[in-house]
Design a protein around this motif. Structure first.
Motif, PDB file in Angstrom:
ATOM      1  N   ALA A  93      49.693  46.845  47.825  1.00 43.91           N
ATOM      2  CA  ALA A  93      50.544  47.967  46.837  1.00 43.91           C
ATOM      3  C   ALA A  93      51.836  48.852  47.700  1.00 43.91           C
ATOM      4  O   ALA A  93      52.914  49.023  47.031  1.00 43.91           O
ATOM      5  CB  ALA A  93      49.342  48.744  46.611  1.00 43.91           C
ATOM      6  N   ARG A 121      48.655  35.701  47.236  1.00 44.62           N
ATOM      7  CA  ARG A 121      49.518  36.929  47.014  1.00 44.62           C
ATOM      8  C   ARG A 121      51.215  37.118  47.095  1.00 44.62           C
ATOM      9  O   ARG A 121      50.907  38.249  48.226  1.00 44.62           O
ATOM     10  CB  ARG A 121      48.781  38.078  47.255  1.00 44.62           C
ATOM     11  CG  ARG A 121      46.979  37.815  45.947  1.00 44.62           C
ATOM     12  CD  ARG A 121      46.439  39.643  46.395  1.00 44.62           C
ATOM     13  NE  ARG A 121      46.949  39.986  45.451  1.00 44.62           N
ATOM     14  CZ  ARG A 121      46.431  41.368  45.579  1.00 44.62           C
ATOM     15  NH1 ARG A 121      45.242  41.652  46.154  1.00 44.62           N
ATOM     16  NH2 ARG A 121      46.705  42.032  44.320  1.00 44.62           N
ATOM     17  N   ASP A 124      57.384  36.526  46.296  1.00 43.69           N
ATOM     18  CA  ASP A 124      58.850  36.166  46.499  1.00 43.69           C
ATOM     19  C   ASP A 124      59.321  36.533  45.149  1.00 43.69           C
ATOM     20  O   ASP A 124      60.545  37.011  44.688  1.00 43.69           O
ATOM     21  CB  ASP A 124      58.176  34.717  46.445  1.00 43.69           C
ATOM     22  CG  ASP A 124      57.255  34.143  45.700  1.00 43.69           C
ATOM     23  OD1 ASP A 124      56.099  34.823  45.677  1.00 43.69           O
ATOM     24  OD2 ASP A 124      57.506  33.780  44.293  1.00 43.69           O
ATOM     25  N   VAL A 163      52.303  41.875  37.721  1.00 41.24           N
ATOM     26  CA  VAL A 163      52.148  43.806  37.909  1.00 41.24           C
ATOM     27  C   VAL A 163      53.093  43.656  38.440  1.00 41.24           C
ATOM     28  O   VAL A 163      53.650  45.278  37.846  1.00 41.24           O
ATOM     29  CB  VAL A 163      50.315  44.138  37.259  1.00 41.24           C
ATOM     30  CG1 VAL A 163      50.753  45.082  37.580  1.00 41.24           C
ATOM     31  CG2 VAL A 163      49.749  43.343  36.727  1.00 41.24           C
ATOM     32  N   GLU A 188      50.642  45.012  31.106  1.00 44.47           N
ATOM     33  CA  GLU A 188      49.077  45.672  31.706  1.00 44.47           C
ATOM     34  C   GLU A 188      49.564  47.221  31.372  1.00 44.47           C
ATOM     35  O   GLU A 188      50.997  47.537  31.577  1.00 44.47           O
ATOM     36  CB  GLU A 188      48.708  45.630  32.710  1.00 44.47           C
ATOM     37  CG  GLU A 188      48.307  44.508  33.617  1.00 44.47           C
ATOM     38  CD  GLU A 188      48.110  43.175  33.570  1.00 44.47           C
ATOM     39  OE1 GLU A 188      49.203  43.373  32.875  1.00 44.47           O
ATOM     40  OE2 GLU A 188      47.654  42.594  33.207  1.00 44.47           O
ATOM     41  N   ASP A 304      40.092  42.078  37.388  1.00 47.41           N
ATOM     42  CA  ASP A 304      39.569  43.319  38.474  1.00 47.41           C
ATOM     43  C   ASP A 304      38.074  43.253  37.580  1.00 47.41           C
ATOM     44  O   ASP A 304      37.412  44.064  38.086  1.00 47.41           O
ATOM     45  CB  ASP A 304      40.168  44.329  37.520  1.00 47.41           C
ATOM     46  CG  ASP A 304      41.807  44.085  38.899  1.00 47.41           C
ATOM     47  OD1 ASP A 304      41.588  43.251  39.241  1.00 47.41           O
ATOM     48  OD2 ASP A 304      42.521  44.945  39.056  1.00 47.41           O
ATOM     49  N   ILE A 326      43.681  34.548  37.984  1.00 48.67           N
ATOM     50  CA  ILE A 326      44.796  34.404  38.063  1.00 48.67           C
ATOM     51  C   ILE A 326      44.911  35.466  39.391  1.00 48.67           C
ATOM     52  O   ILE A 326      45.767  34.328  40.334  1.00 48.67           O
ATOM     53  CB  ILE A 326      44.886  36.076  38.125  1.00 48.67           C
ATOM     54  CG1 ILE A 326      44.651  36.603  35.808  1.00 48.67           C
ATOM     55  CG2 ILE A 326      45.475  37.082  38.338  1.00 48.67           C
ATOM     56  CD1 ILE A 326      45.835  36.239  35.667  1.00 48.67           C
ATOM     57  N   ARG A 330      39.114  34.276  43.775  1.00 47.41           N
ATOM     58  CA  ARG A 330      38.404  35.259  43.896  1.00 47.41           C
ATOM     59  C   ARG A 330      36.842  35.236  43.390  1.00 47.41           C
ATOM     60  O   ARG A 330      36.106  36.106  42.966  1.00 47.41           O
ATOM     61  CB  ARG A 330      39.124  35.516  42.801  1.00 47.41           C
ATOM     62  CG  ARG A 330      39.089  37.696  43.279  1.00 47.41           C
ATOM     63  CD  ARG A 330      39.608  38.215  41.946  1.00 47.41           C
ATOM     64  NE  ARG A 330      39.964  39.410  42.797  1.00 47.41           N
ATOM     65  CZ  ARG A 330      40.544  40.703  42.183  1.00 47.41           C
ATOM     66  NH1 ARG A 330      40.896  41.039  40.944  1.00 47.41           N
ATOM     67  NH2 ARG A 330      40.538  41.892  42.564  1.00 47.41           N
ATOM     68  N   LEU A 369      37.493  44.788  47.382  1.00 45.61           N
ATOM     69  CA  LEU A 369      37.417  45.632  45.877  1.00 45.61           C
ATOM     70  C   LEU A 369      36.457  45.284  44.775  1.00 45.61           C
ATOM     71  O   LEU A 369      34.905  45.845  44.782  1.00 45.61           O
ATOM     72  CB  LEU A 369      38.372  46.601  45.830  1.00 45.61           C
ATOM     73  CG  LEU A 369      38.243  47.233  44.269  1.00 45.61           C
ATOM     74  CD1 LEU A 369      37.174  48.460  44.860  1.00 45.61           C
ATOM     75  CD2 LEU A 369      39.724  47.960  44.611  1.00 45.61           C
ATOM     76  N   ARG A 370      36.644  45.034  43.722  1.00 48.74           N
ATOM     77  CA  ARG A 370      35.935  44.250  43.098  1.00 48.74           C
ATOM     78  C   ARG A 370      34.865  43.356  43.566  1.00 48.74           C
ATOM     79  O   ARG A 370      33.575  43.788  42.643  1.00 48.74           O
ATOM     80  CB  ARG A 370      36.579  44.086  40.987  1.00 48.74           C
ATOM     81  CG  ARG A 370      37.757  44.145  41.887  1.00 48.74           C
ATOM     82  CD  ARG A 370      37.837  45.648  40.553  1.00 48.74           C
ATOM     83  NE  ARG A 370      39.248  46.650  41.149  1.00 48.74           N
ATOM     84  CZ  ARG A 370      39.654  47.353  40.575  1.00 48.74           C
ATOM     85  NH1 ARG A 370      38.065  48.820  40.012  1.00 48.74           N
ATOM     86  NH2 ARG A 370      40.719  48.860  41.056  1.00 48.74           N
TER      87      ARG A 370
END
Ligand code: EPU
Length: 417
Positions: A93, A121, A124, A163, A188, A304, A326, A330, A369-370
């Protein structure tokens, strides 16, 4: 490295407060770069990622002061427009400084974040959008080096819904000359929260929360105060944990508006849910029903929340199909959930989870994290002891998770390592 020791089998019950949203707090903290006047941000969660953001801002010359849950930032004497690799790689972030820096100072040098545990991720779209606004950006020694005299409004159509891409471009556009239109914008609630903070600072933004955000640039922004929205992912994580354990909990300081997809899925799993404007109550009796779910940009089901729902499916009645649309990588938690006895088959971006009557505790490793949150949910229902290693991931995004769960009756403790 600290780890969490969870002894499963307790039904969660009681009341738990929801913290401020990580993914709203981070962009709003970075928005302080857009003005020389103080920005007062309330409901800021105590998280590792927030500490990283304040450290990065501090290195740039932004002062910050925390009193309780309120952080006051002042970017009156910015001395550096550099976001170094060692910070950006620990928190992607950080790329959110790019838009504000180019917009206010006409230059920025921000490390490319590199690879990530959940997918490629790339950034671009952030670059493409700023270039459309007149910035020159080239890659030098792993850094995005950007310059622009003054950004110019542009019509930007992003290739996919992003996002932080939407947030970066929206922040940049506040100080551009003329009108910027972001098409295919992320809807979002965190984007809306950032827009509200920017509007309080004098920005002219309409359409936040729709897929077309229009920003009329102004010459400068001013100080403001803003309270960060409640964390819908933390809230959803506690609800999944309660549902998995057949519990009954009330979340306070929550914002059910914006959580429709999660609440619908929990109802489908068999939970009874009541909501007020700022609270959510969940009561679950018996074993959950298996869910089919597909992650999608808001208002679809948040990626998430995918790992936590997968944990719920592990002990559900029946079989559920989970499709992750997404991020391409994951499902790392699935292999760890298998160590707890879960029956999961993965094919590409689809996981078929056949519920088993019980999981059995084991040592597992958190990868992001998730994923960590999903493992904690599973640990709460597993028989015996589950040791969740590498919980620095959890500390990035959950405020006092083990204390909050313990207050709901979970047998959980942090073991310093
Ligand atoms: N993408 C590109 N190019 C870009 C930007 C995105 O190809 O320039 C792709 C990504 O690779 C991904 C998709 O677009 O496949 C969506 O990514 P997005 O940009 O929306 O993700 P993000 O902005 O980097 C935020 C959250 C994530 C959350 C995602 C999706 C923050 C700080 N992070 O990331 O949160 O998973 O949106 O909702 O807001 C988390 O909190 O654990 C977390 C990972």
């Amino acid at each position: 490295m600290d780890r969490l020791c969870v002894r499963g089998g307790q039904r969660l019950s009681g009341e738990v407060p929801v913290s401020g949203a990580k993914n709203a707090a981070l962009p709003i903290l970075f928005a302080s770069l857009l003005t020389a006047e103080p920005l007062v941000v309330g409901n800021v969660p105590r998280l590792q990622d927030v500490a990283t953001a304040l450290r990065l801002l501090g290195q740039m010359g932004v002062s910050s002061r925390r009193e309780g849950d309120e952080v006051t930032l002042e970017a009156a004497a910015v001395s550096s427009v550099d976001a170094p690799y060692d910070l950006v790689r620990t928190m992607r972030a950080s790329v959110l400084v790019l838009g504000p820096l180019v917009a206010r100072f006409g230059r920025a040098r921000v490390s490319l974040p590199g690879g990530c545990a959940i997918g490629q991720r790339p950034v671009d779209q952030h670059i493409k959008g700023l270039q459309a606004m007149g910035a020159e950006i080239h890659i030098e020694h792993g850094y995005m080096v950007a310059s622009a005299p003054r950004l110019k409004g542009a019509r930007i159509v992003t290739d996919m819904v992003t996002v932080t891409g939407t947030e970066n471009l929206m922040m940049a556009a506040t100080l551009a000359e003329g009108e910027t239109i972001i098409e295919n914008a992320a809807r979002e609630p965190e984007v809306v929260d950032l827009a509200q903070a920017l509007i309080a600072m004098g920005a002219r933004i309409r359409g936040a929360g729709t897929d077309r955000v229009v920003v009329e640039g102004v010459a400068s922004l001013h100080g403001a105060s803003h309270r960060v929205m409640p964390d819908r992912i933390e809230a959803g994580t506690f609800l999944c944990a309660a549902a998995a354990t057949g519990g009954s909990i009330t979340l306070t300081g929550a914002q059910p508006a914006g959580m429709d997809a999660t609440l619908e899925k929990l109802r489908e799993a068999g939970a009874a849910i009541d909501c007020g404007p700022d609270w959510i109550r969940l009561v679950m009796s018996g074993r959950p029903r298996a869910l089919n779910l597909r992650t999608a940009p808001y208002p679809g089901l948040a990626t998430d929340m995918q790992a936590q729902f997968m944990a719920l499916n592990c002990i559900a009645q029946g079989a559920g199909v989970i499709t992750e649309t997404i991020f391409e990588n994951r499902f790392m938690h699935a292999l760890e959930l298998q160590r707890l006895g879960a029956d999961i088959t993965i094919e590409g971006n689809t996981a078929v989870v056949r519920g088993v009557p019980a999981l059995s505790g084991a040592a597992v490793m958190a990868t992001d994290l998730r994923a960590s949150a999903g493992l904690v949910v599973a640990g709460l229902v597993a028989e015996g002891e589950t040791l969740v290693n590498r919980i620095y991931h959890l500390d990035r995004g959950y405020e006092r998770m083990e204390a909050k769960l313990a207050a709901l009756g979970a047998r959980i403790e942090r073991q310093p390592g």
